[in-house]
Design a protein around this motif. Structure first.
Motif, mmCIF file in Angstrom:
data_model
loop_
_atom_site.group_PDB
_atom_site.id
_atom_site.type_symbol
_atom_site.label_atom_id
_atom_site.label_comp_id
_atom_site.label_asym_id
_atom_site.label_seq_id
_atom_site.Cartn_x
_atom_site.Cartn_y
_atom_site.Cartn_z
ATOM 1 N N UNK A 189 1.049 -1.203 -0.016
ATOM 2 C CA UNK A 189 -0.025 -0.019 0.015
ATOM 3 C C UNK A 189 0.962 1.279 -0.143
ATOM 4 N N UNK A 190 2.017 1.103 0.287
ATOM 5 C CA UNK A 190 3.053 2.290 0.384
ATOM 6 C C UNK A 190 3.850 2.471 -1.171
ATOM 7 N N UNK A 191 3.430 1.128 -1.890
ATOM 8 C CA UNK A 191 4.187 1.269 -3.250
ATOM 9 C C UNK A 191 3.075 1.623 -4.264
ATOM 10 N N UNK A 192 1.852 0.915 -4.169
ATOM 11 C CA UNK A 192 0.686 0.948 -5.142
ATOM 12 C C UNK A 192 -0.525 1.269 -4.506
ATOM 13 N N UNK A 193 -1.079 2.544 -4.764
ATOM 14 C CA UNK A 193 -2.409 3.033 -4.298
ATOM 15 C C UNK A 193 -3.549 2.491 -5.663
ATOM 16 N N UNK A 194 -4.671 1.775 -5.413
ATOM 17 C CA UNK A 194 -5.412 1.021 -6.445
ATOM 18 C C UNK A 194 -6.872 1.639 -5.915
ATOM 19 N N UNK A 195 -7.762 1.737 -6.880
ATOM 20 C CA UNK A 195 -9.045 2.128 -6.784
ATOM 21 C C UNK A 195 -9.792 1.392 -7.793
ATOM 22 N N UNK A 196 -10.493 0.141 -7.542
ATOM 23 C CA UNK A 196 -11.051 -0.389 -8.616
ATOM 24 C C UNK A 196 -12.722 -0.467 -8.395
ATOM 25 N N UNK A 197 -13.400 0.489 -8.832
ATOM 26 C CA UNK A 197 -14.752 0.414 -8.665
ATOM 27 C C UNK A 197 -15.087 1.030 -7.396
ATOM 28 N N UNK A 198 -14.824 2.414 -7.331
ATOM 29 C CA UNK A 198 -15.246 3.156 -6.054
ATOM 30 C C UNK A 198 -14.664 2.757 -4.772
ATOM 31 N N UNK A 199 -15.197 2.985 -3.574
ATOM 32 C CA UNK A 199 -14.654 2.663 -2.165
ATOM 33 C C UNK A 199 -14.425 1.741 -1.686
ATOM 34 N N UNK A 200 -15.588 0.680 -2.117
ATOM 35 C CA UNK A 200 -15.771 -0.720 -1.546
ATOM 36 C C UNK A 200 -15.803 -0.395 0.150
ATOM 37 N N UNK A 201 -16.587 0.758 0.396
ATOM 38 C CA UNK A 201 -16.586 0.735 1.852
ATOM 39 C C UNK A 201 -18.286 0.265 2.189
ATOM 40 N N UNK A 202 -18.344 0.071 3.399
ATOM 41 C CA UNK A 202 -19.792 -0.151 4.233
ATOM 42 C C UNK A 202 -20.343 0.853 4.147
ATOM 43 N N UNK A 203 -21.653 0.585 3.726
ATOM 44 C CA UNK A 203 -22.693 1.948 3.681
ATOM 45 C C UNK A 203 -22.922 2.576 4.821
ATOM 46 N N UNK A 204 -22.723 1.738 6.042
ATOM 47 C CA UNK A 204 -23.312 2.229 7.396
ATOM 48 C C UNK A 204 -21.934 3.109 7.848
ATOM 49 N N UNK A 205 -20.828 2.998 7.394
ATOM 50 C CA UNK A 205 -19.708 3.789 7.905
ATOM 51 C C UNK A 205 -19.831 4.969 7.317
ATOM 52 N N UNK A 206 -19.214 6.068 8.063
ATOM 53 C CA UNK A 206 -18.759 7.456 7.421
ATOM 54 C C UNK A 206 -17.533 7.289 6.478
ATOM 55 N N UNK A 207 -17.384 8.355 5.807
ATOM 56 C CA UNK A 207 -16.222 8.481 4.957
ATOM 57 C C UNK A 207 -15.112 8.338 5.717
#
Length: 237
Positions: A72-90
């Motif tokens: 994660x310190x070498x490659x940052x990737x975003x495939x298809x949005x945030x993939x975050x749980x809907x009930x969590x805040x950003x």
């Protein structure tokens, strides 16, 4: 440096990727373009260690993604949005990712500011628009301050102002010496963003070169794309 070497992927008798090869260089934005189902996502999944190739390889700075000591310190990737749980805040989503990866919590507010999402950080992700989810995905990718950024359909759901913003952001990342690879099927929005272009269709590379080389003989990148993807083999310049 991202290097794809003779990558082949088969699902049973179906060949999804057919000996594709290309590179994404530091200091440049590389557009990986193709229609839906062309093989873009399969390539990125193999590159990020989420899937296995039938043959060939995909390398990050000369090694596979799984061999990176702290990816994660070498490659940052975003495939298809945030993939975050809907009930969590950003903010809660970013804090969870940061904690899991061992990043300082102070980095969360930094990346929220970078993607202009600070005002929506306390909103639950389920209420985010598609464009806001795209920004949260980008913020997540930036947590480790990576030198390589891989984005899938980064302008999807963004309004014209958002598209201008992402264009400027990616140009600044590249001009700072970082490697940027973005995958998309939207040509018009990317023509002013990319330095290099790789066009894929039906699992084959149709064209690979600088933006000027790929557009040679065409008025627009979109025109070049449709002309090249209507052909069956690799186009040699």
């Amino acid at each position: 440096m991202l290097t794809i070497n003779n990558l082949v992927k088969r699902h049973g008798s179906q060949e999804v990727l057919s000996k594709i090869s290309f590179k994404a260089h530091p200091g440049r934005v590389t557009g990986f373009l193709g229609p839906n189902g062309a093989g873009k996502s399969s390539t990125l999944r193999i590159l990020l260690g989420l899937d296995q190739a039938t043959s060939g390889n995909a390398l990050v700075n000369g090694v596979s993604y799984r061999e990176l000591p702290n990816p994660l310190t070498t490659v940052g990737a975003a495939l298809g949005g945030a993939s975050a749980h809907r009930t969590r805040t950003g903010r809660a989503h970013l804090r969870w990712v940061a904690h899991s990866a061992g990043f300082p919590s102070s980095r969360v507010d930094e990346v929220l500011e970078m993607v202009d999402l600070s005002n929506a950080a306390s909103m639950r992700v389920g209420k985010y628009s598609l464009g806001m989810s795209q920004r949260l995905g980008l913020a997540t990718a930036l947590l480790g301050d990576p030198k390589i950024l891989i984005l899938d359909e980064p302008v999807n759901g963004l309004d014209p102002e958002g598209i201008r913003w992402i264009r400027m952001f990616l140009r600044e990342r590249a001009e700072a010496g970082n490697t940027v690879l973005l995958s998309s099927h939207l040509m018009g929005e990317l023509a002013e963003t990319v330095d290099d272009v790789v066009i894929i269709n039906k699992g084959k590379i149709m064209s690979d070169g600088t933006l000027e080389e790929v557009m040679d003989g065409y008025f627009t990148l979109e025109e070049a794309f449709f002309a090249l993807t209507s052909q069956n083999g690799r186009v040699e310049k």
